[in-house]
Scaffold this active site. Structure first.
Site, short mmCIF file in Angstrom:
data_model
loop_
_atom_site.label_atom_id
_atom_site.label_comp_id
_atom_site.label_asym_id
_atom_site.label_seq_id
_atom_site.Cartn_x
_atom_site.Cartn_y
_atom_site.Cartn_z
N SER A 78 34.26 1.66 -45.83
CA SER A 78 35.32 2.05 -44.90
C SER A 78 36.71 1.56 -45.33
O SER A 78 37.71 2.02 -44.81
CB SER A 78 35.00 1.57 -43.49
OG SER A 78 34.78 0.18 -43.51
N ASP A 116 38.72 -6.50 -34.85
CA ASP A 116 38.55 -6.03 -36.22
C ASP A 116 39.61 -6.68 -37.11
O ASP A 116 40.79 -6.28 -37.08
CB ASP A 116 38.66 -4.50 -36.24
CG ASP A 116 38.51 -3.91 -37.64
OD1 ASP A 116 38.45 -4.69 -38.62
OD2 ASP A 116 38.47 -2.67 -37.75
N HIS A 124 39.52 -4.15 -41.33
CA HIS A 124 40.26 -2.91 -41.64
C HIS A 124 41.76 -3.16 -41.42
O HIS A 124 42.16 -4.25 -41.03
CB HIS A 124 39.76 -1.78 -40.75
CG HIS A 124 38.32 -1.46 -40.98
ND1 HIS A 124 37.33 -1.77 -40.10
CD2 HIS A 124 37.72 -0.89 -42.04
CE1 HIS A 124 36.16 -1.39 -40.59
NE2 HIS A 124 36.36 -0.86 -41.78
#
Ligand SMILES: *[C@@H]1O[C@H](CO)[C@@H](O)[C@H](O)[C@H]1NC(C)=O
Ligand SMILES: *[C@@H]1O[C@H](CO)[C@@H](O)[C@H](O)[C@H]1NC(C)=O
Ligand SMILES: *[C@@H]1O[C@H](CO)[C@@H](O)[C@H](O)[C@H]1NC(C)=O
Length: 363
Positions: free
Chosen positions: A110, A333, A336
């Site tokens: 990702s 998170d 990311h």
């Protein structure tokens, strides 16, 4: 011609001839020194960000932090400034014209998705009227600018080596790259793998590891990572003509899950971090996976350029979605990156590398 011009020409020619040796972070040189694009600092610049993610209709919700309610905006206005030179400002129109008819592919987890989305948003916002298609088939997403016949693809592939379902379970095959079939015929490949090597328990998508005829229940993950990279490097050396295809490896993207990494003893995560670090070192030092990656590239994959984004990203503890990602307020998170944001810089450096940007000799 004056001696200076002759010198410059000789230098320029040798620069061009020398290209295949340009590796890792030393992307271009001038007569007195090398400008390392990856050594520098973040500077506040109100002409950033390069785009408004809300005007990028295909951006994944998890990266659109403003849309998810992130209140502070300063993090959008930092530009990476290499110590010895400037990076070129991204010119989407020029990119499309230059790479007409070409295929780009990001291959990885990702974090590759993050960089792929960043590049497609950067290009779309430069030419918002240009027609595009976005198709998804299996793990492959293809964004195509029709008039330019330019495809920017993302192939989800967390390990680069294969995982195969067999009687004994899901087998992570450290010496098999069947997935590589998908990478043939692409003009620019940008690989990445690392984060999934750390997963254990429910998030671990394999049951056993195979190397040769040996089966292992588990092994040191950094060792397994290295073996897989070696297999990938052999694939590259056998299947890719460096004269036709440019290959990059996206350096390890750092997490900011524990502030002790950046010298804050509290042990908090990236939530409510609003500013980058400005020093010339990162307290915890070089990432161990990055050391392994550099080693493999230097020894076994000499045609691959390292997009050496680790250090500049380590400084950006402020640039993750934290609670303004996909998990809402339940999870934070810190791996990311918000878009617009840090992956835009990765793409600017990719672009600088592709156009063989050399500011100090004016080529
Ligand atoms: C970004 O675009 C959205 C939707 O068009 C708009 O509401 C918002 O004000 C824009 N943000 C900035 C900073 O321009
Ligand atoms: C060459 O690069 C160095 C730093 O990388 C810079 O300080 C110097 O001014 C440059 N020289 C010329 C002639 O541009
Ligand atoms: C953060 O790292 C420190 C030092 O390694 C450790 O003692 C602490 O438990 C960690 N905190 C969390 C929340 O993981």
């Amino acid at each position: 011609m004056t001696p200076v011009y002759i010198f410059l020409c000789v230098f320029l020619i040798s620069f061009l001839l020398d290209d295949h040796q340009v590796h890792g972070s030393k992307v271009f040189k001038n007569e007195s020194s090398v400008c390392n694009l990856y050594e520098g600092t973040w500077v506040h610049d109100t002409s950033y960000p390069l785009y408004n993610a809300s005007n990028c209709p295909f951006v994944e919700r998890e990266f659109n932090c403003i849309h998810n309610g992130r209140p502070d905006k300063l993090y959008l206005q930092y530009r990476w400034k290499p110590a010895g030179c400037e990076t070129p400002r991204f010119d989407g129109q020029e990119f499309l014209t230059r790479f007409k008819g070409k295929k780009f592919m990001f291959v990885g987890d990702s974090l590759s998705l993050n960089q792929w989305q960043s590049l497609t948003c950067m290009l779309h916002s430069a030419v918002p009227k240009a027609k595009y298609t976005l198709t998804r088939a299996g793990g492959l997403s293809t964004f195509k600018f029709l008039e330019y016949d330019l495809s920017i693809m993302f192939s989800r592939n967390a390990f680069l080596v294969d995982i195969v379902g067999e009687k004994i379970g899901r087998v992570l095959k450290l010496d098999s790259v069947e997935g590589g079939k998908l990478w043939l015929g692409v003009d620019t490949l940008i690989f990445n793998t690392w984060h999934w090597w750390l997963h254990v328990g429910r998030k671990q998508p394999w049951d056993v590891i195979q190397e040769g005829s040996k089966i292992y229940k588990d092994m040191d993950r950094l060792v397994a990572f290295r073996k897989a990279l070696s297999t990938w490097a052999k694939w590259v050396n056998t299947h890719v003509d460096p004269g036709k295809t440019q290959i990059f490896f996206q350096g390890i993207s750092p997490d900011h899950s524990n502030s002790t990494d950046w010298g804050d003893a509290s042990g908090k995560n990236c939530f409510e971090e609003k500013k980058p670090l400005f020093g010339s070192i990162y307290p915890i030092g070089e990432h161990p996976a990055q050391m392994v990656l550099k080693d493999v590239l230097n020894l076994e994959a000499k045609s691959v350029k390292l997009l050496d984004v680790t250090f500049l990203s380590q400084l950006r503890k402020d640039a993750h979605p934290s609670v303004y990602g996909i998990g809402g307020h339940r999870t934070s998170d810190c791996s990311h990156w918000c878009l617009a944001g840090v992956p835009d810089t990765w793409n600017q450096l990719l672009y600088a590398s592709l156009v063989k940007y050399c500011p100090n000799v004016g080529c």
